[in-house]
Write a protein that holds these residues in place. Structure first.
Motif, mmCIF file in Angstrom:
data_model
loop_
_atom_site.group_PDB
_atom_site.id
_atom_site.type_symbol
_atom_site.label_atom_id
_atom_site.label_comp_id
_atom_site.label_asym_id
_atom_site.label_seq_id
_atom_site.Cartn_x
_atom_site.Cartn_y
_atom_site.Cartn_z
ATOM 1 N N UNK A 657 0.817 -1.205 0.000
ATOM 2 C CA UNK A 657 0.000 0.000 0.000
ATOM 3 C C UNK A 657 0.851 1.255 0.000
ATOM 4 N N UNK A 658 0.171 2.368 -0.181
ATOM 5 C CA UNK A 658 0.806 3.678 -0.135
ATOM 6 C C UNK A 658 0.350 4.401 1.138
ATOM 7 N N UNK A 659 1.257 5.177 1.723
ATOM 8 C CA UNK A 659 0.904 6.169 2.734
ATOM 9 C C UNK A 659 1.092 7.536 2.082
ATOM 10 N N UNK A 660 0.028 8.323 2.063
ATOM 11 C CA UNK A 660 0.080 9.614 1.385
ATOM 12 C C UNK A 660 -0.346 10.715 2.344
ATOM 13 N N UNK A 661 0.019 11.927 1.970
ATOM 14 C CA UNK A 661 -0.411 13.123 2.702
ATOM 15 C C UNK A 661 -1.186 13.986 1.732
ATOM 16 N N UNK A 662 -2.418 14.331 2.093
ATOM 17 C CA UNK A 662 -3.261 15.124 1.210
ATOM 18 C C UNK A 662 -2.808 16.582 1.203
ATOM 19 N N UNK A 663 -3.416 17.350 0.320
ATOM 20 C CA UNK A 663 -3.054 18.772 0.247
ATOM 21 C C UNK A 663 -3.527 19.550 1.461
ATOM 22 N N UNK A 664 -4.349 18.936 2.321
ATOM 23 C CA UNK A 664 -4.767 19.582 3.567
ATOM 24 C C UNK A 664 -3.921 19.142 4.758
ATOM 25 N N UNK A 665 -2.912 18.284 4.488
ATOM 26 C CA UNK A 665 -2.036 17.839 5.557
ATOM 27 C C UNK A 665 -2.483 16.583 6.262
ATOM 28 N N UNK A 666 -3.510 15.919 5.769
ATOM 29 C CA UNK A 666 -4.009 14.688 6.393
ATOM 30 C C UNK A 666 -3.251 13.489 5.852
ATOM 31 N N UNK A 667 -2.858 12.617 6.707
ATOM 32 C CA UNK A 667 -2.124 11.398 6.330
ATOM 33 C C UNK A 667 -3.132 10.263 6.140
ATOM 34 N N UNK A 668 -3.060 9.594 4.972
ATOM 35 C CA UNK A 668 -4.004 8.531 4.643
ATOM 36 C C UNK A 668 -3.262 7.310 4.106
ATOM 37 N N UNK A 669 -3.945 6.162 4.194
ATOM 38 C CA UNK A 669 -3.392 4.914 3.667
ATOM 39 C C UNK A 669 -4.243 4.442 2.478
#
Length: 1024
Positions: A657-669
């Motif tokens: 999987x990927x761990x990403x950070x959205x443009x609002x600063x939220x970290x998601x999987x």
């Protein structure tokens, strides 16, 4: 026959004769006696007057600076639920009755209230906040819409809650209770209000809390909901429910004695109320305030006397010199009285009748000067303290009078008991040879012992303040004993060479009886002036250091919430240059900044980082992996020898999987799918609508059940976003190798050109992550000089976790941070991470009202509230409004005063000895010396000794200040960080040195020229 009697005989009396002798024939000397006596009295009596003024100003300052919450006295009753049952909070009116009348007299009218914490039971992310009732609250808020609550269950909400939680007039929310009963409380919105944070609310913050934060741990907070008392009375016990009766301390006429007594009384009240019930408490910060007052007052009781004592002793010594000169002029009068049979006691009485009335007369203007100085001090210090004449002032005036009397008696006895043959002679000049009498040797030994203790550090704390005076006195006494024989020898040598003016000047310096006294006084005065002014300058410098460190920048906004992306956008909008406002993130003891703007705005009072250090904390230069879309795919190829087995040896699934950070600063999987079997190939896919507006890759992770071991090779390539090829770094340098005890994921260069090769070895702990090199593996940090990390350096990440770090430089202080802090790059710390509640954002900016308004507007537009504002100027003023500052401020008075003492000595000696000097100069004129020569002799008579004494005094004062200042209390409490810098304030020292080198010789030369003008030939025939 009765004989003939003069018609004036009936009017003759010893007192009248003494008055005519002292005032009629020696007016200059009489004025000098009055002036010295007044100076002694003023110095002695001013200390208690100033001390009292400082106490009153301190109480006023502390109360004025205290917040409403800190000035409130609140009796609180807490509702409880335990195994023994439920106990309601007491009626606030009963709590009001617990406050005694003598305490209530010092308080404003009480405000009754009830408080609880409520959370709606329905909703995806229900907000939590306070439900409050205050008696008469409708008059203390601005009603924006609707009506004020009148019945149980009706509430007022803020406009921010309306926007954030979809509330409107008529909306209802059901909140739970604290008990196990299923009863719930229905609340209905009947209006909206605008927040008011006035003193009436006693520190209760109504607005600014309303917020919603998403992410992996979503949360929401609502502003205060205002309701009626019936809501609490009719409902079951709510969470955290309490009742209170609170009142503010009256500050308009607060007296230090009343405030201290009130603090003691509140401590007694707290014990009494606690005895009424375990759920009853008295909340007040007044005890801490009174403790602060007592601590600073005790500090002043040490500092002020020790600053004033050397000056007072110097003034007494000046009095002794003046009395010695006065009694010296009356030696023949004393001899005549002795010859007429009055004896030594009668001679003493003659001197006392003539001198003592003048000295006691000087006590009156001295006391008046002390009171006037107190009035000036009260006008300069904060607040409006009343005029006071306390017992300390009266005792000080009596002490000054006693010192004056005893000194006068000692001087009179010294002359009256001399043999008659010594009284009729003018006295012998000092010997040319260097020699110490028994008294001189004892005095030098005693003072030298004190100096040795001071230099070796045996004198510490308040006693160290006496060190500079001891050092100056020792230097002055030693110099005085060395100058006379050296000057005499030098003068004779110059005369043999034909240098008349310089030779005679040095001979006069060695021959004159008052040379030693002049040198000693001017040395001590110069040293005390240097020490006093140096202490004032050092104190101001350190207060500036402390205020700049505490503030960090001219203006600092602490923000509510965790929206770092929104904060950075708001700051960029308000200040596109980035040089006048900058975002900052504080996580624990880590300060994360944008270096370009931060270095222009922040204070570094004891040295800023170098350009090389700023460059060293920059984040990695690699580009991020941008993922803008909602559908993602990645080709995965497994090695033939890949194994993935559990603890029982069975094959297990491993997902990628990927761990990403959205443009609002939220970290998601984003889960992509299961990796294929060994030797297989698969295209894994995943979706996340949150990345439509843009995401950044923070990590690639392997996911499996715990205790599954994975070992082998993987190849990852052909990344696509919404079917489009995306940049996918394949070089080993583009990734950070994971090399932990249980997880090893190492990029390799053995894969095909379009794929990333990974060597994987995990031992049962998941998720196991591989981060791109864009996310720094180790954070570069600038550390304060005092920080030590024997177990390895870590810094707090934006999510509160420990991040490994490396030091790239040291500074004395990191702005606004403790001694164990770290300064890092904001991008380096925040890349790939989500801001948690362990961190909070701030905005640091220059002190510009227009810029502050623009930043505030930009923040409000993004729903970001300002939780606190601090200014460097406010903090600096707070440091100035302390007893430590006011005590050291005496240096600004002591410096000129000791120089005035020295000037007074020079003038008194000129007034009392001008006839002798004029006669000597007249004799020189008759022996062929020209007018110009005698004028030069008169002008230069005391200048060499004065110059030498000033230079020695400045040196002694500088050394004394260097040794004593580390023990001087510059702040009410010792700072926790090394802001104190006691290095010599050379501009101040040079200022005092130049002033003394110019003023003292100029006055002596002017007095000499005045004597030269009176050196007429007829002076030779005068009897002195």
């Amino acid at each position: 026959m009765g004989g003939w009697r003069s018609r004036r005989a009936a009017s003759w009396s010893p007192a009248r004769l003494a008055w005519r002798s002292a005032v009629g024939h020696r007016r200059g000397q009489a004025l000098a006696l009055v002036a010295v006596s007044a100076l002694i009295t003023a110095c002695t009596a001013f200390a208690p007057v100033y001390d009292r003024a400082m106490q009153q100003a301190l109480v006023y300052t502390l109360l004025a600076r205290a917040s409403p919450a800190e000035k409130a006295v609140t009796v609180v009753s807490q509702a409880t639920i335990d195994a023994g049952g439920e106990t309601d909070a007491r009626d606030p009116r009963d709590l009001r009755a617990l406050v005694p009348a003598d305490v209530a007299a010092h308080l404003e009218p009480p405000v009754l209230g009830r408080t609880a914490i409520v959370t709606p039971v329905a909703g995806d992310v229900p907000p939590t906040g306070q439900l409050v009732w205050r008696d008469g609250f409708c008059e203390q808020v601005e009603l924006v819409s609707g009506v004020c609550p009148a019945a149980a269950g009706e509430v007022l909400v803020s406009d921010a809650d309306v926007d954030n939680f979809g509330l409107s007039i008529g909306s209802t929310r059901t909140v739970g209770s604290a008990s196990d009963s299923p009863d719930e409380v229905r609340l209905e919105v009947v209006g909206t209000y605008a927040a008011s944070d006035g003193a009436w609310w006693q520190g209760l913050r109504l607005g600014g809390s309303s917020s919603v934060f998403g992410g992996t741990d979503p949360s929401a907070t609502h502003d205060v909901w205002l309701t009626t008392e019936d809501t609490f009375v009719e409902a079951p016990i709510l969470t955290g429910e309490s009742s209170q009766a609170g009142a503010l301390v009256r500050t308009e006429s607060a007296d230090v004695d009343e405030v201290l007594a009130l603090g003691d009384r509140l401590r007694e009240l707290a014990r009494t109320v606690r005895a009424e019930g375990e759920n009853l408490t008295v909340d007040s910060d007044l005890g801490a305030l009174t403790d602060d007052v007592r601590a600073q007052t005790a500090q002043a009781h040490r500092t002020v006397p020790l600053l004033m004592a050397p000056m007072a002793v110097l003034t007494v010594f000046v009095l002794w010199l003046v009395l010695a000169a006065a009694t010296e002029q009356r030696r023949r009068e004393v001899a005549v009285a002795r010859l007429r049979g009055r004896g030594p006691a009668g001679a003493v009485g003659l001197l006392l009748v003539e001198l003592l009335p003048l000295l006691l007369l000087g006590v009156v203007p001295g006391a008046a000067a002390a009171l006037a100085g107190g009035a000036v001090a009260r006008s300069v210090l904060p607040g409006e303290a009343p005029f006071e004449v306390g017992a300390g002032f009266v005792a000080s005036v009596l002490l000054a009078a006693a010192v004056v009397v005893l000194t006068t008696v000692a001087a009179a006895v010294r002359v009256a008991r001399e043999p008659l043959d010594a009284l009729v002679r003018r006295g012998r000049p000092p010997s040319r040879r260097w020699a110490l009498g028994a008294l001189d040797a004892f005095l030098l030994a005693a003072v030298g012992t004190g100096v040795l203790a001071f230099v070796t550090g045996s004198l510490d704390g308040p006693l160290a303040l006496a060190g500079p005076a001891l050092l100056a006195l020792f230097a002055g006494l030693l110099l005085a004993h060395l100058v006379a024989p050296a000057a005499t020898a030098g003068g004779r040598r110059l005369l043999r060479r034909g240098r008349l003016v310089s030779g005679v000047t040095l001979l006069e310096t060695g021959r004159r009886r008052e040379t030693r006294a002049v040198i000693a006084v001017i040395t001590v005065a110069s040293a005390l002036a240097v020490f006093a002014v140096d202490a004032v300058a050092i104190g101001e410098r350190n207060r500036t250091h402390a205020s700049e460190h505490d503030a960090g920048a001219p203006v600092v906004l602490r923000l509510a919430g965790r929206d770092l992306v929104g904060v950075r956008a708001a700051v960029s909008e308000a200040d596109p240059t980035g040089r006048r406002a900058t975002p900052v993130l504080v996580s624990g003891e880590t300060l994360a900044v944008e270096p370009d703007g931060f270095r222009e705005i922040a204070y570094f009072p004891r040295g800023a980082p170098t350009d090389a250090q700023w460059e060293a904390i920059a984040p990695p230069a690699q580009a991020p992996v941008d993922l803008t879309g909602s559908r993602f795919s990645l080709d995965v190829r497994t090695g033939d020898e890949l194994t993935k087995v559990d603890a029982l040896g069975s094959d297990s699934e491993v997902a990628l999987g990927f761990v990403v950070v959205t443009d609002t600063g939220t970290r998601r999987r984003i889960r992509l799918g299961t990796v294929p079997q060994p030797g297989g190939t698969a295209t894994l896919t995943g979706t996340d609508e949150a990345c439509v507006s843009g995401c950044t890759l923070a990590a690639v992770e392997l996911i499996a059940a715990q205790a599954v071991d994975v070992s082998g090779d993987l190849e990852l390539g052909d990344l696509r976003v919404d079917g489009r090829p995306a940049d996918w770094p394949t070089a080993a340098d583009d990734w950070n190798a994971t090399d932990a005890q249980s997880t090893v994921i190492r990029p390799t260069s053995e894969a095909s050109d379009d794929a990333l090769g990974l060597l994987v070895s995990t031992n049962g702990l998941y998720p196991a992550q591989l981060t791109p090199a864009w996310v720094p593996d180790t954070v570069a940090a600038i550390l304060p000089a005092a920080r030590r990390d024997p177990l390895g350096l870590v810094v707090a990440g934006v999510d509160g976790s420990d991040r490994p770090a490396e030091s790239v430089g040291r500074v004395t202080l990191v702005p606004a941070m403790p001694r164990s802090s770290a300064l890092v790059d904001l991008d380096a710390l925040s890349r790939g991470a989500e801001v948690s509640y362990d961190a909070h954002p701030e905005v640091w900016l220059v002190d510009d009202p227009d810029l502050l308004a623009e930043v505030g507007t930009a923040l409000r537009e993004r729903g970001i509230a300002v939780a606190d504002l601090r200014r460097a100027s406010t903090i600096r003023q707070a440091y100035r409004d302390t007893v430590a500052t006011w005590s050291l401020g005496l240096g600004a008075v002591i410096g000129p005063a000791v120089v005035l003492n020295a000037l007074l000595v020079l003038l008194v000696l000129a007034v009392t000895g001008w006839r002798d000097r004029a006669r000597d100069l007249a004799i020189l004129r008759l022996n062929g010396a020209g007018r110009r020569t005698t004028r030069r002799l008169a002008a230069w008579a005391q200048v060499p000794a004065i110059l030498l004494a000033v230079v020695t005094g400045v040196a002694a004062g500088t050394v004394g200040a260097f040794l004593a200042m580390p023990d001087v209390a510059l702040f009410p409490t010792v700072p926790e960080v090394p802001v104190i810098d006691t290095a010599t304030a050379w501009p101040a020292v040079l200022y005092v040195a130049v002033a003394c080198l110019v003023v003292l010789p100029a006055v002596a030369a002017t007095a000499g020229l005045a004597v030269a003008r009176r050196a007429r030939p007829e002076r030779v025939t005068e009897t002195v």
